[in-house]
Scaffold this motif. Structure first.
Motif, mmCIF file in Angstrom:
data_model
loop_
_atom_site.group_PDB
_atom_site.id
_atom_site.type_symbol
_atom_site.label_atom_id
_atom_site.label_comp_id
_atom_site.label_asym_id
_atom_site.label_seq_id
_atom_site.Cartn_x
_atom_site.Cartn_y
_atom_site.Cartn_z
ATOM 1 N N PRO A 469 0.821 -1.215 0.000
ATOM 2 C CA PRO A 469 0.000 0.000 0.000
ATOM 3 C C PRO A 469 0.858 1.270 0.000
ATOM 4 C CG PRO A 469 -0.323 -1.274 2.040
ATOM 5 C CD PRO A 469 0.478 -2.114 1.121
ATOM 6 N N TYR A 470 1.950 1.243 0.758
ATOM 7 C CA TYR A 470 2.936 2.320 0.689
ATOM 8 C C TYR A 470 4.279 1.655 0.470
ATOM 9 C CZ TYR A 470 -0.849 4.796 3.012
ATOM 10 O OH TYR A 470 -2.076 5.312 3.331
ATOM 11 N N LYS A 471 5.119 2.266 -0.329
ATOM 12 C CA LYS A 471 6.416 1.665 -0.611
ATOM 13 C C LYS A 471 7.383 1.920 0.541
ATOM 14 C CE LYS A 471 4.413 0.917 -4.387
ATOM 15 N NZ LYS A 471 3.585 -0.292 -4.359
ATOM 16 N N CYS A 472 7.162 3.034 1.225
ATOM 17 C CA CYS A 472 8.205 3.500 2.116
ATOM 18 C C CYS A 472 7.621 4.361 3.232
ATOM 19 C CB CYS A 472 9.155 4.345 1.252
ATOM 20 S SG CYS A 472 10.561 4.972 2.110
ATOM 21 N N SER A 473 8.217 4.264 4.430
ATOM 22 C CA SER A 473 7.862 5.205 5.490
ATOM 23 C C SER A 473 9.047 6.148 5.692
ATOM 24 C CB SER A 473 7.541 4.458 6.782
ATOM 25 O OG SER A 473 8.639 3.653 7.155
ATOM 26 N N VAL A 474 8.756 7.340 6.186
ATOM 27 C CA VAL A 474 9.816 8.285 6.526
ATOM 28 C C VAL A 474 9.660 8.616 8.004
ATOM 29 C CG1 VAL A 474 10.840 10.543 6.052
ATOM 30 C CG2 VAL A 474 9.791 9.235 4.195
ATOM 31 N N LEU A 475 10.675 8.235 8.798
ATOM 32 C CA LEU A 475 10.549 8.340 10.243
ATOM 33 C C LEU A 475 11.702 9.142 10.844
ATOM 34 C CD1 LEU A 475 10.024 4.488 10.859
ATOM 35 C CD2 LEU A 475 8.236 6.162 10.422
ATOM 36 N N ASN A 480 12.400 15.789 17.649
ATOM 37 C CA ASN A 480 13.370 16.884 17.586
ATOM 38 C C ASN A 480 13.228 17.665 16.263
ATOM 39 O OD1 ASN A 480 15.783 18.377 17.213
ATOM 40 N ND2 ASN A 480 16.811 17.042 18.709
ATOM 41 N N GLN A 481 13.085 19.019 16.388
ATOM 42 C CA GLN A 481 12.815 19.848 15.211
ATOM 43 C C GLN A 481 13.930 19.811 14.167
ATOM 44 O OE1 GLN A 481 9.887 21.321 14.203
ATOM 45 N NE2 GLN A 481 9.245 19.977 15.880
ATOM 46 N N GLU A 482 15.157 19.487 14.605
ATOM 47 C CA GLU A 482 16.285 19.458 13.657
ATOM 48 C C GLU A 482 16.065 18.446 12.537
ATOM 49 O OE1 GLU A 482 20.523 19.926 15.222
ATOM 50 O OE2 GLU A 482 19.431 19.103 16.945
ATOM 51 N N PHE A 483 15.261 17.407 12.801
ATOM 52 C CA PHE A 483 15.054 16.369 11.790
ATOM 53 C C PHE A 483 14.110 16.811 10.670
ATOM 54 C CE2 PHE A 483 15.671 13.346 15.574
ATOM 55 C CZ PHE A 483 17.035 13.217 15.318
ATOM 56 N N MET A 484 13.255 17.815 10.994
ATOM 57 C CA MET A 484 12.130 18.096 10.103
ATOM 58 C C MET A 484 12.499 18.527 8.684
ATOM 59 S SD MET A 484 9.860 16.884 11.769
ATOM 60 C CE MET A 484 9.853 16.258 13.444
ATOM 61 N N PRO A 485 13.547 19.362 8.504
ATOM 62 C CA PRO A 485 13.892 19.716 7.120
ATOM 63 C C PRO A 485 14.237 18.485 6.280
ATOM 64 C CG PRO A 485 15.065 21.102 8.687
ATOM 65 C CD PRO A 485 14.388 20.044 9.491
ATOM 66 N N PHE A 486 14.859 17.483 6.900
ATOM 67 C CA PHE A 486 15.225 16.274 6.160
ATOM 68 C C PHE A 486 13.982 15.433 5.825
ATOM 69 C CE2 PHE A 486 19.112 17.549 8.277
ATOM 70 C CZ PHE A 486 20.038 17.451 7.240
ATOM 71 N N VAL A 487 13.042 15.416 6.767
ATOM 72 C CA VAL A 487 11.777 14.703 6.508
ATOM 73 C C VAL A 487 11.087 15.314 5.296
ATOM 74 C CG1 VAL A 487 9.445 14.237 7.405
ATOM 75 C CG2 VAL A 487 11.432 14.009 8.917
ATOM 76 N N ARG A 488 11.025 16.675 5.300
ATOM 77 C CA ARG A 488 10.356 17.360 4.183
ATOM 78 C C ARG A 488 11.079 17.119 2.871
ATOM 79 N NH1 ARG A 488 8.887 21.402 7.728
ATOM 80 N NH2 ARG A 488 10.894 22.441 7.501
ATOM 81 N N GLU A 489 12.398 17.200 2.912
ATOM 82 C CA GLU A 489 13.189 17.024 1.693
ATOM 83 C C GLU A 489 12.958 15.631 1.112
ATOM 84 O OE1 GLU A 489 17.442 17.646 2.229
ATOM 85 O OE2 GLU A 489 17.868 16.452 0.424
ATOM 86 N N LEU A 490 13.001 14.620 1.983
ATOM 87 C CA LEU A 490 12.813 13.245 1.517
ATOM 88 C C LEU A 490 11.413 13.015 0.978
ATOM 89 C CD1 LEU A 490 14.797 11.192 4.128
ATOM 90 C CD2 LEU A 490 14.864 10.831 1.654
ATOM 91 N N SER A 491 10.441 13.554 1.721
ATOM 92 C CA SER A 491 9.049 13.359 1.309
ATOM 93 C C SER A 491 8.802 13.961 -0.076
ATOM 94 C CB SER A 491 8.113 13.981 2.356
ATOM 95 O OG SER A 491 6.779 13.834 1.944
ATOM 96 N N GLU A 492 9.349 15.168 -0.280
ATOM 97 C CA GLU A 492 9.157 15.817 -1.589
ATOM 98 C C GLU A 492 9.843 15.040 -2.699
ATOM 99 O OE1 GLU A 492 8.806 20.310 0.287
ATOM 100 O OE2 GLU A 492 10.430 19.886 -1.172
ATOM 101 N N ALA A 493 11.053 14.566 -2.412
ATOM 102 C CA ALA A 493 11.799 13.829 -3.441
ATOM 103 C C ALA A 493 11.124 12.488 -3.759
ATOM 104 C CB ALA A 493 13.236 13.605 -2.989
ATOM 105 N N LEU A 494 10.559 11.841 -2.722
ATOM 106 C CA LEU A 494 9.846 10.581 -2.957
ATOM 107 C C LEU A 494 8.634 10.820 -3.849
ATOM 108 C CD1 LEU A 494 10.101 9.017 0.614
ATOM 109 C CD2 LEU A 494 11.033 8.005 -1.481
ATOM 110 N N THR A 495 7.912 11.912 -3.556
ATOM 111 C CA THR A 495 6.750 12.243 -4.386
ATOM 112 C C THR A 495 7.167 12.487 -5.834
ATOM 113 O OG1 THR A 495 5.667 13.227 -2.478
ATOM 114 C CG2 THR A 495 4.796 13.828 -4.634
#
Ligand SMILES: *[C@@H]1O[C@H](CO)[C@@H](O)[C@H](O)[C@H]1NC(C)=O
Ligand SMILES: *[C@@H]1O[C@H](CO)[C@@H](O)[C@H](O)[C@H]1NC(C)=O
Length: 595
Positions: A469-475, A480-495
């Motif tokens: 149903p989903y290929k991948c999770s991003v965790l 910690n707020q420091e992680f969030m830019p990387f979460v966003r970057e990965l999510s956008e690139a996956l899309t």
């Protein structure tokens, strides 16, 4: 062939079909070793809790046989259909059509559904509930057979009844109900309920492959000839032998499968089912026996999967010869033919009715011309069938212009002769693979449901990445707020890479969140940790659901790695050989359970 339409349509089963089920479930439960059966309660709990699907109108108490798919179920179903399109439509360059669900009665009358797709029902006169008579009787007999006091003699008698179930007349069925005492007391206990297998409305994906009857050979058969598939021939069934693993090429050569076009589709269906997650060792193709097969069909094979409900039919693959096109052409007087691929100059055998005008005229007066018109447009397949009736019964009947004509031996006979043709039109034969998507999905659930060794609480679906149903999770490791830019970057690139994924930045421990994504069968997981933030180049970990092993790769590379894994371009083993193995994060199992 010039024209290979297919349809992908949602069928609702109108009430002229039986309202419960148009398939029958084979009763082999008793033969299955216990450890081979999925923990269905546990599995169904997961399916419901994570909303793969649920009974429709649940807050009104639900309606049995009607289901709604939730987000995870929808994603899975869409992926199963997407792979179906790639595997069949794109591969064969089939022309897709999407047909209406509603069908006018004359069409169903002509197709034989009105007369033949009818099952006897029994009704509880007190509360009005209806059951399919054969299903109710079958379930009751099984209950009787499971009783310790049941003698082996009685058992084999009841097994005989179950085997003959499709064959009984209304009266015979009624007598059996009396013979085996079916009283009210059993009703609620054994009313048939089997999740996604018995539904009133379902998605069906169907291929109509048209082929010249004189050239029933598939040019791509060699691509599947070496597949080794479990085949359960009608001969094996009638002689009490078991199914046998055979090379498809041998099965066609030995005439077990009627022709290589049908054989080709058996092979392609097999490959598709394996691709979407059906277990190889729980899949077989069962040939219809003569009494199951419509009289016009040449051959028919059902793909069946072994489940906790026994062997169930999930795909039918029939060679329906020219019957449907002939019937509809006859009823509508619209020719449904193709130019033959085989003949430009050719001596052909002609088969025609030769009516005796005098005799028909005498019997039917001014209506005789309708019978004459009708007889003039019949084709070989139909004529041969009627000829058989004429020889056996001395007569046959036809219906045309709203009238019925009984034709006897003195009114018509069959003439055969040879003729040289230049261009020839043929009524193509049709090979019809027909997929019940819900049942395929259910089989995948049972075949991929796993419990982590040593941890009963952790279950997961080992869906192939292509249908997950989903290929991948991003965790992120924590909130910690420091992680969030990387979460966003990965999510956008996956899309951007077309990879469906799910971000889980809730507060649970990483182990707990892995368990949660495993539970719905997410194939891979990317985790952002302190090394991602603090070190350059920025790297993150990638985890494989089934093995729970991890590698570390650059954040910029990960979306493409996941994309390639998800569409099968690379394997996890290849990924492991290219990138450093990572150990950590998913520290102890204890943490996972406790959260
Ligand atoms: C079905 O009934 C016919 C006629 O009674 C019988 O000859 C035939 O053997 C039956 N078929 C099966 C599979 O029992
Ligand atoms: C295939 O089916 C046709 C039509 O029913 C039949 O005439 C033919 O003998 C069959 N061929 C084999 C190999 O069984």
């Amino acid at each position: 062939c010039g024209c290979w339409p297919s349809s992908l349509s949602k069928l609702s089963i109108p009430d002229l079909h039986n309202p419960f089920d148009s398939f029958s479930i084979l009763q082999e439960l008793a033969l299955q070793p216990k450890d081979d059966i999925v923990d269905r309660t546990k599995m169904e709990d997961t399916l419901k809790r994570r909303f793969f699907y649920d009974q429709a109108f649940a807050i009104y108490g639900g309606v049995s046989g009607l289901y709604d798919f939730g987000p995870v179920g929808c994603a899975l179903k869409n992926n199963i259909l997407q792979v179906w399109r790639q595997h069949f439509i794109q591969e064969e360059q089939i022309l897709e059509i999407d047909c209406t669900m509603l069908t006018p009665e004359p069409v169903l009358k002509t197709s034989g559904h009105v007369d033949k797709f009818a099952d006897y029902m029994v009704k509880d006169v007190k509360n009005g509930e209806c059951f399919r008579a054969d299903h109710l009787l079958k379930a009751h007999l099984q209950k009787l057979m499971s009783d310790k006091k049941c003698t082996s003699e009685k058992k084999s008698e009841m097994e005989g009844v179950i085997t003959q179930m499709d064959n009984y007349t209304q009266q015979e069925l009624a007598d059996l109900f009396v013979q085996y005492n079916i009283g009210n007391s059993f009703r609620n206990e054994i009313s048939p309920r089997s999740g996604l297998i018995r539904v009133r409305e379902f998605t069906m994906a169907e291929i109509e492959h048209f082929v010249d009857p004189n050239e029933k050979v598939h040019s791509k058969f060699s691509s599947v000839a070496d597949l080794e598939i479990m085949l359960y021939s009608s001969k094996a069934q009638t002689s009490g032998q078991s199914a046998q693993i055979m090379k498809l090429g041998d099965a066609v050569e030995q005439g077990i499968i009627n022709n290589s076009v049908l054989g080709y589709f058996v092979g392609r269906i097999y490959l598709y089912l394996i691709k979407v997650g059906v277990a190889k060792d729980k899949l077989r193709f069962r040939q219809h026996m003569d009494n199951e097969m419509a009289h016009y069909a040449c051959d028919c094979w059902d793909a069946e999967t072994k489940t906790s409900y026994g062997w169930i039919e999930i795909v039918g693959c029939a060679d329906r010869s020219c019957y449907d096109l002939l019937c509809h052409a006859r009823a509508t007087k619209v020719p449904l033919v193709l130019p033959s691929l085989t003949a430009s100059h050719k001596v052909v055998n002609v088969v025609q009715f030769e009516p005796n005008k005098g005799a028909i005229g005498k019997a039917y007066k001014k209506d005789a011309k309708f019978a004459m018109e009708y007889l003039a447009i019949c084709d070989e397949c139909y004529i041969t069938g009627q000829e058989k009736l004429l020889n056996e019964n001395g007569e046959f009947t036809i219906e045309t212009e709203g009238k019925t004509f009984k034709l006897t031996k003195d009114m018509v006979n069959v003439k055969r002769f040879q003729k040289t043709l230049h261009v020839e039109e043929v009524v193509p034969n049709v090979i019809e693979p027909s997929f019940g998507i819900g049942r395929i999905m259910y089989s995948i659930f049972e075949h991929t449901f796993r419990i982590r060794e040593g941890d009963e609480q952790r279950t997961y679906f080992s869906f192939p990445a292509t249908v997950a149903p989903y290929k991948c999770s991003v965790l992120p490791l924590s909130q910690n707020q420091e992680f969030m830019p990387f979460v966003r970057e990965l999510s956008e690139a996956l899309t951007r890479n077309g990879v469906s994924h799910k971000v889980d930045d809730s507060s649970g421990s990483i182990g707990r969140r892995y368990a949660r994504t495993d539970e719905i069968g997410v194939a891979f997981g990317i985790t952002i940790d302190f090394d991602t933030v603090n070190k350059t180049p920025h790297t993150a970990t990638l985890r494989d659901r089934d093995s729970m092993r991890q590698i570390r790769a650059e954040v910029s590379e990960l979306p493409e790695i996941v994309r390639d894994l998800a569409n099968g371009a690379i394997t996890w083993t290849e990924v492991e050989s290219k990138y450093p193995i990572f150990e950590g994060q998913e520290t102890s199992k204890k943490e996972t359970v406790e959260e």
